[in-house]
Scaffold this motif. Structure first.
Motif, short mmCIF file in Angstrom:
data_model
loop_
_atom_site.label_atom_id
_atom_site.label_comp_id
_atom_site.label_asym_id
_atom_site.label_seq_id
_atom_site.Cartn_x
_atom_site.Cartn_y
_atom_site.Cartn_z
N ASP A 182 -6.16 -15.72 -30.86
CA ASP A 182 -4.99 -15.00 -30.38
C ASP A 182 -5.28 -14.33 -29.05
OD1 ASP A 182 -6.68 -13.53 -32.27
OD2 ASP A 182 -5.44 -11.80 -31.74
N GLU A 183 -4.25 -14.23 -28.21
CA GLU A 183 -4.42 -13.66 -26.88
C GLU A 183 -4.70 -12.17 -26.97
OE1 GLU A 183 -2.16 -13.66 -22.53
OE2 GLU A 183 -1.21 -14.59 -24.28
N VAL A 184 -5.64 -11.73 -26.16
CA VAL A 184 -6.06 -10.33 -26.19
C VAL A 184 -4.91 -9.43 -25.79
CG1 VAL A 184 -6.91 -10.39 -23.81
CG2 VAL A 184 -7.84 -8.72 -25.42
N LEU A 185 -4.84 -8.26 -26.43
CA LEU A 185 -3.81 -7.29 -26.10
C LEU A 185 -4.22 -6.53 -24.85
CD1 LEU A 185 -3.09 -5.81 -29.64
CD2 LEU A 185 -1.80 -7.56 -28.43
N GLU A 186 -3.27 -6.33 -23.97
CA GLU A 186 -3.53 -5.59 -22.74
C GLU A 186 -2.43 -4.57 -22.55
OE1 GLU A 186 -3.98 -8.07 -19.38
OE2 GLU A 186 -5.51 -9.35 -20.29
N ASP A 294 4.63 -8.03 -26.68
CA ASP A 294 4.87 -8.71 -27.95
C ASP A 294 4.15 -10.06 -27.93
OD1 ASP A 294 6.70 -6.70 -28.87
OD2 ASP A 294 8.18 -7.56 -27.49
N ARG A 295 3.76 -10.53 -29.10
CA ARG A 295 3.10 -11.84 -29.19
C ARG A 295 3.85 -12.72 -30.19
NH1 ARG A 295 -3.22 -10.95 -30.12
NH2 ARG A 295 -2.42 -9.90 -31.97
N LEU A 296 3.87 -14.01 -29.90
CA LEU A 296 4.59 -14.98 -30.71
C LEU A 296 3.70 -16.15 -31.05
CD1 LEU A 296 7.33 -16.09 -31.89
CD2 LEU A 296 7.65 -17.19 -29.66
N SER A 297 3.79 -16.60 -32.29
CA SER A 297 3.16 -17.85 -32.71
C SER A 297 4.22 -18.69 -33.41
CB SER A 297 1.99 -17.59 -33.66
OG SER A 297 1.42 -18.81 -34.11
N ARG A 307 0.30 -25.59 -36.62
CA ARG A 307 0.54 -24.54 -35.63
C ARG A 307 0.75 -25.20 -34.28
NH1 ARG A 307 -4.01 -20.42 -33.38
NH2 ARG A 307 -4.67 -22.44 -32.54
N VAL A 308 1.91 -24.96 -33.68
CA VAL A 308 2.21 -25.56 -32.38
C VAL A 308 2.06 -24.55 -31.25
CG1 VAL A 308 3.75 -27.27 -33.37
CG2 VAL A 308 4.69 -25.10 -32.58
N LEU A 309 1.92 -23.28 -31.59
CA LEU A 309 1.70 -22.26 -30.56
C LEU A 309 0.83 -21.16 -31.13
CD1 LEU A 309 2.55 -21.17 -27.68
CD2 LEU A 309 4.27 -19.81 -28.89
N PRO A 310 -0.35 -20.92 -30.54
CA PRO A 310 -1.17 -19.80 -31.00
C PRO A 310 -0.50 -18.48 -30.65
CG PRO A 310 -2.10 -20.75 -29.02
CD PRO A 310 -0.95 -21.64 -29.41
N LEU A 311 -0.99 -17.41 -31.23
CA LEU A 311 -0.41 -16.09 -31.01
C LEU A 311 -0.68 -15.67 -29.57
CD1 LEU A 311 1.13 -14.08 -32.82
CD2 LEU A 311 -1.04 -12.92 -33.22
N CYS A 312 0.36 -15.67 -28.74
CA CYS A 312 0.17 -15.34 -27.32
C CYS A 312 1.24 -14.37 -26.86
CB CYS A 312 0.17 -16.60 -26.46
SG CYS A 312 1.70 -17.52 -26.46
#
Length: 710
Positions: A182-186, A294-297, A307-312
């Motif tokens: 998952d993409e890091v939170l910033e 916000d992040r979406l998967s 899974r077609v989209l990782p949590l980004c």
């Protein structure tokens, strides 16, 4: 036979091998259906039947024929210039209907559907500057050509240096065993959702009000099952400002808690065509509604889940990545809902970083035959054992993952979808009309993007030593009356901004001639602020008191208490009617609803025209009509009733019938944030993301607005 081979020649422009079955008449219509939703064709198209000899193998020519040049490769119909259909010719020389190709590339697809060449320029539709009032709706399905719209080429921007990682569905890479990518939170100081200035930032706040059913009980009287209403409201206010002075209708992006959202989407064969197109459009609205923190998967499932989209994060590049993944979805195969839920849960369990709010949105239009078989028994225990323990709302862990499920159309398994939501603490919505899926998503997103209070627990204690609890009506919320029956607790969990909860407590008021005033109950609340993780305890709630005079005259029951009694009565009647309907006794089910309707109409709030009571009566009437016939109950009645039960049990808005339409009576529990998101969905215009102000919806609150007392 000539017409059959004419259809075969349509595929000549696709540069692929076609396996022809024995009966081409049977299989070619299905080929056309596969391309009806605008999905890019694969290099090999297998038709339903299998070849039986080498003569059935047809190697199609790579050169386009005269027929294919006159045929749009997306809709498979003839292209006739001058017939109201604009023609777009790409740089690779392939031509398409303009409205077909703009629909195909509007989510970022830059590849020719025929030769797979990557385009440097892509078409899009743009309104003429002199027709601002004739712009097309963003969520309109069929974009018919209009002379006032013109062909415009948009230069494709080169990939940026920090382009996000590849989407799994596009690269066809195998899924990792652990979804910890998952993409890091910033923190984003200027636009972020996770940073709040401690001086001028917003914060969630709980307001508590209590209402005894009457204000006085005579000293010599014993009042059995005396009812007290505990009313909870989650508000928000500027730091240092009284909550009721805030003029903002709902939290801004800066003040709310960021969300980790996983969408689990059905892409089985039954979603082909219009359904898939509407789902993609609704998901596009979700993507555009999420903020950069916000992040979406995205998980899709048919015979199996992937899974077609990782949590980004939904930054500009993240949105493009999400839209590409959504646009790549193709419908085929069976329906395996449980596998989709398990994979969606795994995304949230395996993530390295965690936003304060997380949830799953599940959509399906069919029956899960992979888990239960066609005629398998499906009891509540089955669902409880099949679902991951981590999404059970009573799993005694800090992580709560509510699943908000959406039954799409009339063929879905409403019992299963409702059970999944009940077990996880989410809501179940019945999307009966296919074109309302975007509005259903919008209402749900409006709530998830406005969480201001988490882990709310309400503690109610008897004050007078002779008092004891009789009952505690809390709906689906976990409640408990401690031994001795003097302390009750309710675990509420998350609340959206301006969301309300009402709980009815009954006690037995004894005879007492020693007091002129009796203290009955005191209420205490503890909750967490999702942005700062600060735990707050609210203890200064005024005790519930009643007068104890020697004699009293006639008293009227509190309309607030009467209103909530009606809600509980309606909820219990709906549940009872559903049990009768499931055992096949529709006459008994209808009788239960009719009795409840008459009882509500004769109450104080019913006679006063109370909005909640009017809404409940309208819903009871609608349920009665859907239970009068077995066929109607099986196709829509069951789902409608279950969605109503979900809404009233959680006191949270769900979609059913026309509940998302402006002016509908069944808009109970909608918050201002939900109404705002619905307004955006219903008035969004292509090229103009600002909703029209004259078409706003009115939020429906349990209690009318009051002037706040200082």
């Amino acid at each position: 036979m000539g017409s059959t081979w004419k259809k075969v020649k349509v595929a000549l422009g696709f540069n692929m091998c076609l396996y022809g079955p024995r009966n081409l008449e049977d299989s070619l219509p299905s080929m056309a259906a596969r391309f009806s939703d605008g999905a890019a064709p694969s290099n090999l198209l297998s038709l339903p039947a299998t070849p039986t000899s080498s003569n059935s193998l047809l190697q199609l020519s790579k050169s386009s024929t005269r027929s294919s040049k006159r045929t749009c490769a997306i809709c498979l119909t003839t292209m006739r210039p001058g017939k109201g259909h604009a023609i777009f010719t790409a740089e690779c020389s392939h031509s398409f209907h303009f409205h077909c190709i703009t629909s195909n590339v509007k989510h970022g697809n830059q590849i020719c559907p025929v030769c797979r060449a990557k385009w440097k320029e892509i078409p899009f539709q743009s309104p003429a500057s002199d027709i601002p009032n004739r712009m097309m709706r963003f969520n309109q399905l069929d974009w018919s050509p209009d002379e006032s719209w013109m062909t415009v080429l948009r230069r494709v921007r080169p990939p940026s240096i920090d382009l996000p990682r590849q989407v799994a569905s596009l690269s066809h890479e195998p899924e990792p065993g652990l979804f910890d990518d998952d993409e890091v939170l910033e923190d984003i100081p200027d636009r972020g959702t996770s940073v709040v200035d401690p001086i001028d930032g917003f914060f969630g706040k709980i307001e508590v009000k209590t209402y005894p059913e009457v204000s006085a009980v005579a000293q010599s009287a014993f009042h059995d099952n005396f009812t007290v209403l505990v009313h909870i409201k989650a508000s928000f206010a500027n730091h240092g400002q009284h909550c009721c002075e805030s003029r903002t209708p709902f939290p801004s992006q800066r003040s709310r808690a960021p969300v980790d959202l996983v969408t689990v989407l059905d892409v089985s064969g039954s979603m082909t065509g219009t359904k898939l197109a509407l789902l993609k459009r609704a998901m596009g609205f979700v993507v555009q509604s999420l903020g950069p923190s916000d992040r979406l998967s995205v998980i899709c499932f048919s015979s199996a889940a992937r899974r077609v989209l990782p949590l980004c994060r939904m930054t500009e590049s993240g949105r493009q990545q999400a839209l590409q993944a959504i646009n790549s979805l193709v419908s085929n195969g069976g329906t395996n809902i449980i596998d989709g839920i398990k994979k969606g849960t795994k995304v949230l369990l395996d993530r390295k970083w965690k936003n304060p709010v997380c949830s799953i949105m599940l959509l399906s239009d069919g029956q899960d035959t992979y888990t239960f078989g066609i005629d398998g028994s499906r009891s509540e225990t089955d669902y409880l054992s099949l679902l991951p323990v981590s999404i059970h709302r009573n799993n005694n862990t800090a992580l709560q993952i509510p699943v908000h499920s959406f039954g799409f159309g009339t063929d879905h398994d409403a019992t299963m979808m409702h059970s999944i939501s009940e077990i996880s603490g989410g809501t179940f919505s019945f999307v009966e009309a296919e074109n309302t899926i975007q509005d259903a998503f919008a209402q749900c997103i409006g709530g998830l993007l406005s969480v201001v209070v988490q882990e709310l627990q309400v503690r109610i204690e008897c004050v007078h030593p002779s008092l004891q609890f009789g009952s505690l009506k809390a709906g689906n919320y976990r409640s408990n009356i401690a031994p001795g029956s003097r302390i009750g607790t309710i675990n509420v969990g998350d609340l959206y901004a301006q969301e309300e909860r009402d709980f009815l407590v009954t006690i037995n008021v004894p005879v007492d001639g020693s007091l002129e005033e009796m203290s009955l109950l005191k209420v205490e609340c503890t909750y967490q602020l999702p942005i700062t993780n600060e735990m707050v305890t609210l203890e200064d709630v005024e005790e519930v008191k009643i007068r104890r005079p020697n004699t009293i005259g006639e008293q009227s029951v509190s309309i607030e208490v009467d209103r909530q009694r009606n809600r509980v009565h309606a909820l219990e009647s709906m549940a009872k009617a559903r049990v009768a309907a499931e055992r096949g006794d529709l006459a008994d089910a209808v009788s239960v609803l009719e009795d409840c309707y008459r009882a509500l109409s004769e109450t104080i709030s019913g006679q006063a025209g109370d909005h909640l009571c009017t809404s409940l009566c309208a819903e009871l009437k609608e349920m009665k009509q859907r239970m009068e016939d077995q066929r109607i109950y099986d196709t829509s009645g069951r789902a409608y009733v279950l969605s109503g039960l979900s809404s009233h049990s959680w006191q949270r808005a769900t979609t059913r019938g026309d509940s998302t339409r402006s002016g509908s009576l069944m808009q109970s529990y909608q918050t201002p944030s939900m109404v705002d998101m619905l307004t955006r969905s219903q008035t969004m215009l292509l090229g103009n993301p600002t909703p029209r102000p004259q078409r706003t919806l009115r939020p429906t609150m349990t209690f009318p607005a009051r002037t706040c007392q200082r």
